[in-house]
Design an enzyme around this catalytic site. Structure first.
Site, PDB file in Angstrom:
ATOM      1  CE  LYS A 172      -1.756   3.045   1.896  1.00 31.27           C
ATOM      2  NZ  LYS A 172      -1.537   4.455   1.464  1.00 31.27           N
ATOM      3  CD  GLU A 246      13.475   2.179  10.281  1.00 33.51           C
ATOM      4  OE1 GLU A 246      13.777   3.342  10.614  1.00 33.51           O
ATOM      5  OE2 GLU A 246      14.030   1.184  10.761  1.00 33.51           O
ATOM      6  CB  CYS A 280      13.408   9.742   7.361  1.00 34.64           C
ATOM      7  SG  CYS A 280      14.288   8.504   6.411  1.00 34.64           S
ATOM      8  CD  GLU A 377      10.138  13.969  10.293  1.00 33.87           C
ATOM      9  OE1 GLU A 377       8.965  13.583  10.383  1.00 33.87           O
ATOM     10  OE2 GLU A 377      11.065  13.247   9.876  1.00 33.87           O
TER      11      GLU A 377
END
Ligand code: NAD
Length: 474
Positions: A172, A246, A280, A377
């Site tokens: 997905k 992750e 990331c 972030e």
């Protein structure tokens, strides 16, 4: 305009609704309408995977090698064309996009080899006349949920080891970047993989949630935001499903007084701003000791002024667009927060003219390690500059966030480089190299709130995609 369907049980299957895939360099251009899986489509894909999983788990290493090698070879042969597709749907500049496609191809090649090396151990028993063996078996049906920022490499680094270990998968991908996943499914459809062993369901978070919650899914490998990761963890923990996450980062680059200035500037600009800061592992905090601070800041600003922000496929562009309007609004919000909490905007941070979601890379001075810009972030081309006295203070600041994905240091001192590698609380440490940019054949992942579960990529990837059986033979 073309319609792109889901790939279920070896067939292309239409869904009740579709979603246009817009080019962030020019959102009036659509790459096509992509299927949006509903609960029925997800259930169809999971049942196809379940049906295929036993036979694929009994396939020979040679069969797995041949399938994965075919996929890897075709991706590599088409990396220019697929790189163009990636640049158009995600906004990465063409050289970076082609590089990512190449990485995906090599990942399939690497795991083709790993399929041949999958083994166990033969051990002496503590009891007489007994032998002990361990073997690795496929987990079963694995759901793979991926983000938009590496739209072919992340599906590759999940699907390749999953298939190499004999699992059946349902992928997905992110609703923002389905084209690369569709192209991968199309290659898989001609690879000789049995029907149902690889299924693609395109759709949004609801399709992802439906996949996670399906009782016939044995394991979930997820990459994306921490918020989504926590939701997945809650469900999987409650239902005792294997899972691997992750997630985000707030990666520091520590620059010491003795650093080579050019190296420090290049590491900063590359790590913080390339790929539009949407990695990331991007350096979102630049921590600098006081003797080099002024020289370094001046040199980084000069380098930033030479960066051209523009359309991803134009040869002169260094920094492509932000992925969509939501992420652009988030970047601008963070610039406002930066000002509100006393940060000094030294360069960039503005919405730029043009057809796309263009935003100038931002450098923000803020010495408070607890400021939101030093803790949260942003996921854009934004880095803070934090002035510290010395290595010890710099290391303490580097470790002062909940995240722990990647961390870097620029120094010519072996002593400090060594101490940093030992003490940095991160899954990946870099010396005189950007915090982003990693090899495809070694473990990838973080510590603290950035990751959960066994490492991805490299030989260790099999830890997640297999279960161990211990055999006693008298
Ligand atoms: P996201 O969490 O919004 O979405 C990721 C995927 O999860 C998408 O496919 C989405 O449709 C799906 N999803 C959303 N809600 C869901 C739910 N409730 N249940 C199941 N699936 C759901 O993340 P994003 O915006 O696509 O990606 C950006 C994030 O990814 C950043 O935080 C970045 O740091 C992270 N990221 C981490 C790594 C890593 O390896 N650590 C790599 C790349 C990106």
């Amino acid at each position: 305009m073309s319609d792109f369907q889901n790939f279920i049980q070896g067939e292309w299957v239409a869904s009740a609704s579709t979603r246009p895939n817009l080019n962030p360099s020019n959102p009036s251009e659509s790459l096509g309408n992509y299927a949006q899986a509903d609960a029925k489509d997800v259930a169809h894909a999971v049942s196809a995977a379940k049906e295929a999983s036993h036979a694929w788990s009994r396939s020979t290493p040679q069969q797995r090698f041949d399938v994965l090698d075919f996929i890897g070879a075709e991706i590599l042969a088409r990396k220019q064309e697929l790189g163009m597709l990636l640049a158009r749907e995600e906004g990465k500049i063409l050289p970076e996009a082609i590089g990512e496609v190449g990485r995906a191809g090599y990942i399939f090649k690497f795991f083709a080899g790993e399929a041949l090396r999958l083994g166990g151990q033969a051990l002496a028993s503590v009891r007489p006349n007994m032998e002990v063996l361990t073997t690795r078996e496929a987990v079963g049906v694995v759901g793979l949920i991926t983000p938009w920022n590496f739209p072919i490499a992340i599906p590759a680094w999940k699907a390749a080891p999953a298939l190499a270990c004999g699992n059946a998968v349902v992928l997905k991908p992110s609703e923002l970047t389905p084209a690369c996943a569709w192209a991968l499914a199309e290659i898989v459809s001609r690879s000789g993989l049995p029907k149902g062993a690889f299924n693609l369901v395109m759709g949004d978070g609801l399709a992802g949630k439906t996949l996670v919650e399906h009782p016939d899914v044995d394991a979930i490998s997820f990459t994306g935001s921490s918020n989504t990761g926590k939701l997945i963890a809650q469900h999987c923990a409650l239902h005792l499903k294997k899972f691997q996450l992750e997630m985000g980062g707030k990666n520091p680059l520590l620059i010491l007084d003795d650093a080579d200035l050019n190296v420090a500037v290049e590491c900063t600009v590359n790590g913080a701003f390339f790929s539009t800061g949407q990695r990331c592992t991007a350096s979102s905090r630049t921590i600098v000791t006081e003797q080099i601070y002024d020289r370094f800041t001046e040199a980084v600003i000069a380098r930033m002024q030479g960066l051209k922000v523009g359309a991803a496929i134009e040869a002169s562009t260094h920094i492509g667009p932000v992925v969509n309007d939501t992420q652009l609004a988030k970047n601008l919000d963070y610039l406002k927060i930066a000002k509100d909490e006393g940060g000094n905007i030294l360069c960039g941070g503005e919405r730029l003219d043009g057809s796309g979601y263009f935003f100038s890379p931002a450098l923000i001075a803020n010495n408070n390690p607890q400021a939101r810009l030093n803790q949260e972030e942003v996921f854009g081309p934004v880095t803070t500059l934090v002035k510290v006295k010395n290595f010890e203070e710099g290391l303490a600041v580097a470790n002062a966030t909940p995240y722990g994905l990647s961390g870097g240091i620029c120094t010519t001192s072996l002593k400090y480089a060594t101490q940093f590698r030992r003490e940095m609380q991160a899954g990946m440490v870099m010396v005189n190299a950007p915090t982003a940019g990693v090899d495809y054949h070694v473990p990838f992942g973080g510590s603290k709130a950035s990751s959960f579960g066994p490492r991805e990529q490299g030989p260790m990837a099999v830890e997640f995609y297999t279960k161990v059986k211990t055999h006693y033979l008298a």
